[in-house]
Enzyme design. Structure first.
Site, PDB file in Angstrom:
ATOM      1  N   LYS A 148      20.146   8.218   2.279  1.00  0.00           N
ATOM      2  CA  LYS A 148      18.930   8.922   2.712  1.00  0.00           C
ATOM      3  C   LYS A 148      18.729   8.829   4.223  1.00  0.00           C
ATOM      4  CE  LYS A 148      16.049   8.828  -1.432  1.00  0.00           C
ATOM      5  NZ  LYS A 148      14.826   8.232  -2.008  1.00  0.00           N
ATOM      6  N   CYS A 169      -7.010  -5.393   6.522  1.00  0.00           N
ATOM      7  CA  CYS A 169      -5.638  -5.105   6.112  1.00  0.00           C
ATOM      8  C   CYS A 169      -5.632  -4.682   4.633  1.00  0.00           C
ATOM      9  CB  CYS A 169      -4.719  -6.304   6.385  1.00  0.00           C
ATOM     10  SG  CYS A 169      -4.834  -7.626   5.171  1.00  0.00           S
ATOM     11  N   ASN A 200      15.088  13.550  -6.317  1.00  0.00           N
ATOM     12  CA  ASN A 200      14.357  13.445  -5.052  1.00  0.00           C
ATOM     13  C   ASN A 200      13.990  14.811  -4.498  1.00  0.00           C
ATOM     14  OD1 ASN A 200      16.700  10.856  -4.017  1.00  0.00           O
ATOM     15  ND2 ASN A 200      14.771  10.630  -5.158  1.00  0.00           N
ATOM     16  N   CYS A 222      -6.916  -7.254   2.415  1.00  0.00           N
ATOM     17  CA  CYS A 222      -8.369  -7.449   2.457  1.00  0.00           C
ATOM     18  C   CYS A 222      -9.004  -6.635   1.328  1.00  0.00           C
ATOM     19  CB  CYS A 222      -8.949  -6.954   3.785  1.00  0.00           C
ATOM     20  SG  CYS A 222      -8.589  -8.002   5.196  1.00  0.00           S
ATOM     21  N   CYS A 228      -5.380 -12.648   6.217  1.00  0.00           N
ATOM     22  CA  CYS A 228      -5.996 -12.642   7.542  1.00  0.00           C
ATOM     23  C   CYS A 228      -7.433 -13.153   7.501  1.00  0.00           C
ATOM     24  CB  CYS A 228      -5.936 -11.238   8.152  1.00  0.00           C
ATOM     25  SG  CYS A 228      -6.937 -10.029   7.263  1.00  0.00           S
ATOM     26  N   CYS A 279       5.565   6.498  -9.738  1.00  0.00           N
ATOM     27  CA  CYS A 279       5.849   7.938  -9.749  1.00  0.00           C
ATOM     28  C   CYS A 279       6.917   8.286 -10.770  1.00  0.00           C
ATOM     29  CB  CYS A 279       6.343   8.382  -8.381  1.00  0.00           C
ATOM     30  SG  CYS A 279       5.079   8.279  -7.148  1.00  0.00           S
ATOM     31  N   ASP A 317      15.961   2.689   4.589  1.00  0.00           N
ATOM     32  CA  ASP A 317      16.003   3.035   3.165  1.00  0.00           C
ATOM     33  C   ASP A 317      17.397   2.662   2.657  1.00  0.00           C
ATOM     34  OD1 ASP A 317      14.300   5.580   1.392  1.00  0.00           O
ATOM     35  OD2 ASP A 317      15.943   4.348   0.574  1.00  0.00           O
ATOM     36  N   CYS A 328      -9.745 -13.031   2.693  1.00  0.00           N
ATOM     37  CA  CYS A 328      -8.395 -12.475   2.578  1.00  0.00           C
ATOM     38  C   CYS A 328      -7.369 -13.602   2.680  1.00  0.00           C
ATOM     39  CB  CYS A 328      -8.158 -11.438   3.679  1.00  0.00           C
ATOM     40  SG  CYS A 328      -6.478 -10.775   3.665  1.00  0.00           S
ATOM     41  N   GLY A 385       9.480  10.562  -0.426  1.00  0.00           N
ATOM     42  CA  GLY A 385       8.446  11.592  -0.477  1.00  0.00           C
ATOM     43  C   GLY A 385       7.539  11.563   0.734  1.00  0.00           C
TER      44      GLY A 385
END
Lengths: 776, 266
Positions: free
Chosen positions: B85, B169, B69, B172, B246, B186, B61, B243, B40
């Site tokens: 795909k 990031c 799809n 974080c 990081c 989904c 993919d 984090c 998507g």
């Protein structure tokens, strides 16, 4: 004792007004500086503090004047008073507002600061023992004063291409360093007539040289003609554009000795014909002392002092006495009391020396004992060996804007190191000259020292203070030579090294005529080996002391240093980066480990980026700033090709990135930067042509203005193509395009302007238009 | 800077554009972007990047196109059913812009291949559909110091943020994947097809801005929209010193796929 022209009073008043104008912003700083410096007023390293330098022709100053000077210093709080190596005196730490008052008070004492600095006739020097030395031809003092009187009364003495230094010595041994002045006079006699050997174009500092023999014998009565002719020659042929190549010796470098002499004689003969400069020797104060035989109490202290600091004069029964001041620094109180002691010995009993000391003269032998006692009571250090009190150092980086190292601090450290040596050893070498300059300018006169040092900035990942070492400088007709540079040493190790040299020479001295013959008989090699021991400088982690200068509270840096004259320190920094790059490249070629190679390549990008930033006055604080500044000031400015942009960007964004695939490009970057450096001239401009992005059409390379015919190209493609042309050009370049009438001419120029470019001209030609664009 | 006449025409609207211009288009054409997930989000991203002339587009993919799809993955057509795909998408890219070089990886992005693949790219688009992979993309990009765009859509909502080395990031902000069943996917909760286009085009825009070097990226802030109300909002944050990846005391030192919470909502 010189005669101040009566215009000075008005000039001081005018200067006072100019200060007000400067402070209110009516005069620009640059213009004010051009007024201030020739008045003998320099700004110190700390902004807003100033130094006032007063001339003392031939080093002559009377006890009454000295007393006045001490009182001025006390009154205005500008102690200590500083005696310079050019026989002048200076007030330090003066505020600008105080200067007019100080100048006026000096004027009342008969002292002038006019020509203390700037591109002027500087203080005229003479042998400190002129008039009393046994070996001199005749007393040169009146000649130096007469020449001063003439030159400082002429306005054109204040607007020369650069400074004009003159000195007189009493004989050919040249104890006034006349051979290293722009104009030097050595007294000589021919068939009973007084005269001078005259030397032109000498000087220390950058590209040093001894003067060229201009006259083997010049009748003494002609000295004004010579000095005036030289002034005219200098004024008309000196380099006024580049102050670093402006001294008289550079005219010789440019035109050759023969041509310069020919020019000189043209001016000289013209002046002689005009007979404008008859010599009027001033009346010098005669000695009022009654000569008498030496008489003293026989104490060891007195005997040692007399051996070290007292000399017999040519005049029997009179003695000269050296009064030492550490680095020429004297407190107001001390000077006041000294002056009071000296007044009874008459107005002519004082001279300032080139060793930043005072030399008393005309002291009767029977008064030495009481003088010794008095000097002791006023706190002048006279019980130590003379060498400890004759170390010469310029003021260095603590007040001077050009200084790199703290030369006075280093000199103090030498002194305390030497003090640990046996006094007998020190007395053996009491005439040994150790001089330090804080930078390659020669205010500390290192080039004429037995052992000389001049400051530099070295780098060992970090900057640390260091000195070049010179050996065997000396003056004198026929034997003058500059000290030879034998290597360098960190400021930290310098005192130990100096003490070792002294010990070594003291142990060898008896076998030789002097230091020079010792050097020639293997001494230079011996000292060179001593120096080698100090090649290694510990890292910051191992010993932080190496990274602090003597007397400094903060880590050594070049912050606050003026940009112009201290370029030598800058070149050291550049050379460090360049050498590092070359070393890295060697390592990379030998490296097989991928990550390691990538790291080394990153380092090359870093050093190449940093190398020349200093020439643009940029002192980055970290690696990010290095890369950013390099992109802004070198890539964007077109000094190096734009193609290096991405790899510098990568270094900025990701030091651990993969640099290996860019090896070729990175090496090319290093070569470009080094080539740029090699092309740099003395004014730090690059001569290498600005890099232009490659262009397919060769005709574009040749012509200044690009041209494109976009007739028949519709909107917006005509604009697109214009942008493509502009993208290949440099800022300031011109592009002429042809456009159709209608939509193209109605739209394209506006769009071009909208992108910030300058549309310089729009012309209608028949049924189309010509548009001239200047790239932003 | 040697544009052919065709290129000048094709990219003329970029060339005219201030902030892009000749230099910017040059950078786009030299740029390499990896699209993780050709679904998507990946569809609009790949289409726009191809049209913009991005020099190299990588597609990764492991799936083939299936009928479900087609409601939102606009790069795949009905005729592409059962075609991998990456292959389907590569074909469309070539049709849009034959100048683009396409690298296809018919596989899942996994800890053992992630570095090898992302290393070749300047910018990474996260167009994946599950949290463990999203965190792994984040971890791989942070470890390799690669900029990337995070994107997520569900029902009528979308969220996106951009990471560049030094900025906050994804970890974080979120620490780690949510507990299983806390957030539906989904396939369980549904998504309005055009939402994928809305968010994917934002991600494509971030990639192009990064390549050109212009504008302000969505760093240290998350853009969130609710298409039902059609409201956009921003949440600001800063790098998190705690984090796990990081922060000041990182715990995650190697790249791993966190346990995929099997969804019980099925």
């Amino acid at each position: 004792m010189y005669t101040i022209p009566n215009t000075l009073k008005r000039e001081i008043e005018a200067f006072s007004r100019e200060i007000t104008d400067f402070q209110s912003g009516t005069i620009e700083p640059v213009k004010f500086k051009a007024i201030r410096v020739p008045m003998g007023i320099y700004e110190q390293r700390n902004n807003g503090t100033y130094m006032v330098r007063a001339r003392c022709a031939a080093g002559v100053i009377s006890p009454a004047q000295l007393l006045g000077v001490a009182r001025i210093a006390a009154k205005h709080g500008c102690e200590p008073i500083h005696f310079t190596t050019r026989q002048e005196l200076q007030f330090h730490n003066v505020s600008l507002e105080q200067t007019p008052a100080i100048l006026a008070e000096l004027y009342d004492l008969g002292l002038s600061s006019r020509g203390g600095g700037g591109n002027t006739v500087r203080n005229i020097m003479a042998s400190e023992d002129a008039g009393i030395a046994t070996g001199e031809e005749f007393d040169v003092t009146p000649y130096a004063v007469a020449l001063t009187n003439t030159l400082i009364a002429e306005p054109d003495s204040w607007s020369l291409p650069r400074k004009y230094k003159i000195a007189f010595a009493g004989n050919e041994s040249d104890n006034a360093n006349a051979l290293f002045n722009d104009l030097g006079f050595l007294a000589t006699t021919l068939n009973g007539e007084k005269g001078f050997k005259v030397f032109l174009g000498g000087g220390l500092g950058s590209k040093p040289s001894a003067g060229n023999l201009l006259f083997d014998f010049l009748p003494a009565s002609d000295i004004l003609y010579v000095a005036e002719a030289v002034k005219q020659l200098f004024s008309e042929h000196g380099n006024r554009r580049n102050r670093h190549k402006a001294r008289i010796r550079y005219i010789f470098y440019k035109l050759g000795v023969e041509k310069v002499f020919e020019l000189f004689h043209g001016y000289f003969n013209q002046l002689k014909q005009e007979r404008k400069y008859p010599l009027n020797l001033p009346e010098m104060p005669a000695s009022t002392s009654q000569p008498n035989r030496l008489a003293h109490d026989g104490s060891r202290a007195f005997t040692l002092w007399a051996q070290r600091y007292v000399n017999e004069q040519r005049q029997q029964g009179l003695y000269s006495v050296e009064i030492p001041f550490e680095h020429g620094m004297a407190g107001a109180k001390t000077l006041e009391r000294l002056s009071q002691i000296l007044i009874p010995f008459g107005p002519g009993c004082l001279r300032l020396t080139m060793r930043q000391n005072i030399l008393l003269r005309n002291i009767p032998g029977d008064q030495l004992q009481s003088l010794f006692h008095l000097l002791n009571t006023i706190g002048i250090e006279i019980s130590s060996p003379r060498i400890l009190n004759s170390l010469v150092a310029c003021t260095g980086a603590d007040t001077c804007r050009l200084g790199i190292c703290l030369s006075k601090g280093a000199s103090k450290a030498i002194k305390s190191r030497l003090s640990t040596l046996d006094k007998l050893t020190l007395d053996k070498v009491s005439n040994f000259r150790i001089n330090l300059s804080g930078c390659p300018n020669s205010c500390g006169q290192h080039q004429v020292a037995n052992l000389g040092f001049y400051g530099r900035a070295s780098r060992n990942e970090r900057l640390y203070p260091a000195y070049y070492v010179t050996l065997g400088g000396q003056t004198g007709w026929g034997i003058a030579r500059l000290g030879e540079m034998i290597g360098q040493i960190s400021a930290r190790d310098l005192p130990v090294f100096a003490a070792e040299v002294i010990e070594l020479y003291a142990s060898r001295k008896e076998a030789y005529d002097g230091f020079d013959s010792y050097l020639q008989a293997g001494g230079e090699k011996e000292i060179g080996q001593l120096l080698k021991k100090y090649d290694e400088v510990p890292s910051f982690e191992e010993d932080k002391n190496y990274y602090f200068d003597w007397g400094a509270q903060e880590l050594f840096s070049l912050t606050g240093k003026g940009q112009a004259e201290c370029s030598a320190g800058m070149f050291d920094m550049i050379d460090f980066d360049r050498d590092f790059i070359l070393e890295l490249q060697k390592k990379i070629k030998e490296s097989f480990h991928e990550t390691a190679t990538s790291q080394l390549l990153y380092e090359v990008v870093f050093h190449a980026s940093r190398m020349l930033l200093v020439t643009r006055g940029i002192e980055p604080k970290n690696r990010e700033e290095v890369f950013t500044a390099f992109k802004d000031d070198f890539i964007r400015e077109g000094h190096v090709d734009m193609k290096f942009g991405p790899v510098v960007q990568l270094a900025l964004k990701n030091p651990e990135g993969n640099f290996q695939e860019y090896q070729g490009l990175i090496f090319e970057l290093a070569s470009s930067v080094i080539e740029l450096y090699n092309s740099m001239d003395d004014s730090l401009q690059f001569k290498v042509k600005q890099v232009k992005p490659k262009s397919e059409s060769p005709e574009n390379e040749a012509q200044e203005k690009r041209f494109k015919d976009f007739r028949g190209v519709a909107c917006p493609m005509n604009f697109v193509k214009t942008k493509i042309e502009l993208a290949q050009m440099h800022s300031g370049e011109f592009l002429e395009i042809l456009l159709d009438d209608g939509a193209p001419i109605n739209n394209v120029p506006g769009s071009v302007r909208g992108e910030g470019h300058d549309v310089s001209e729009v012309k209608n030609v028949e049924n189309y238009w010509s548009v001239l664009i200047r790239k932003k | 800077m040697n544009f052919t006449e065709e290129q000048i025409e094709r990219y003329s609207r970029h060339l005219i554009l201030q902030n892009v211009g000749v230099e910017g288009q040059q950078r786009i054409m030299e740029g390499k972007v990896l699209v993780v997930g050709a679904g998507g989000l990946g569809s609009p991203v790949a289409l726009y990047l191809a049209a913009a002339g991005v020099g190299t587009i990588g597609l990764i993919d492991g799936d083939v196109v299936d009928r479900t799809n087609l409601q939102r993955q606009v790069i795949h057509f009905t005729a592409d059913l059962n075609v991998p795909k990456v292959e389907s998408a590569a074909n469309k890219i070539k049709l849009i812009n034959p100048e683009v070089k396409v690298n296809t990886y018919k596989t899942l992005l996994m800890p053992d291949n992630a570095f090898e693949i992302i290393n070749d790219y300047d910018f990474i688009i996260d167009g994946t559909d599950n949290f463990p992979t999203k965190f792994m993309v984040n971890d791989a990009c942070v470890m390799a110091q690669k900029p990337f765009s995070h994107g997520g859509i569900l029902r009528f909502e979308g969220q996106t943020m951009t990471y560049v080395p030094g900025s906050a990031c994804y970890r974080c902000v979120f620490g780690g994947p949510p507990p299983k069943d806390a957030v539906p996917s989904c396939s369980q909760a549904g998504v309005l097809g055009s939402i994928a286009g809305m968010l994917g085009t934002i991600q494509a825009t971030e990639a192009l801005k990064y390549l050109v070097g212009t504008g302000d990226l969505l760093t240290n802030r998350m853009l969130i929209f609710d298409a039902l109300k059609m409201k956009f909002r921003e949440v600001n944050f800063t790098p998190n010193k705690n984090c796990k990846l990081c922060g000041e005391h990182p715990e995650i030192k190697t790249l791993e796929m966190e346990e995929m919470p099997a969804c019980d909502l099925h």
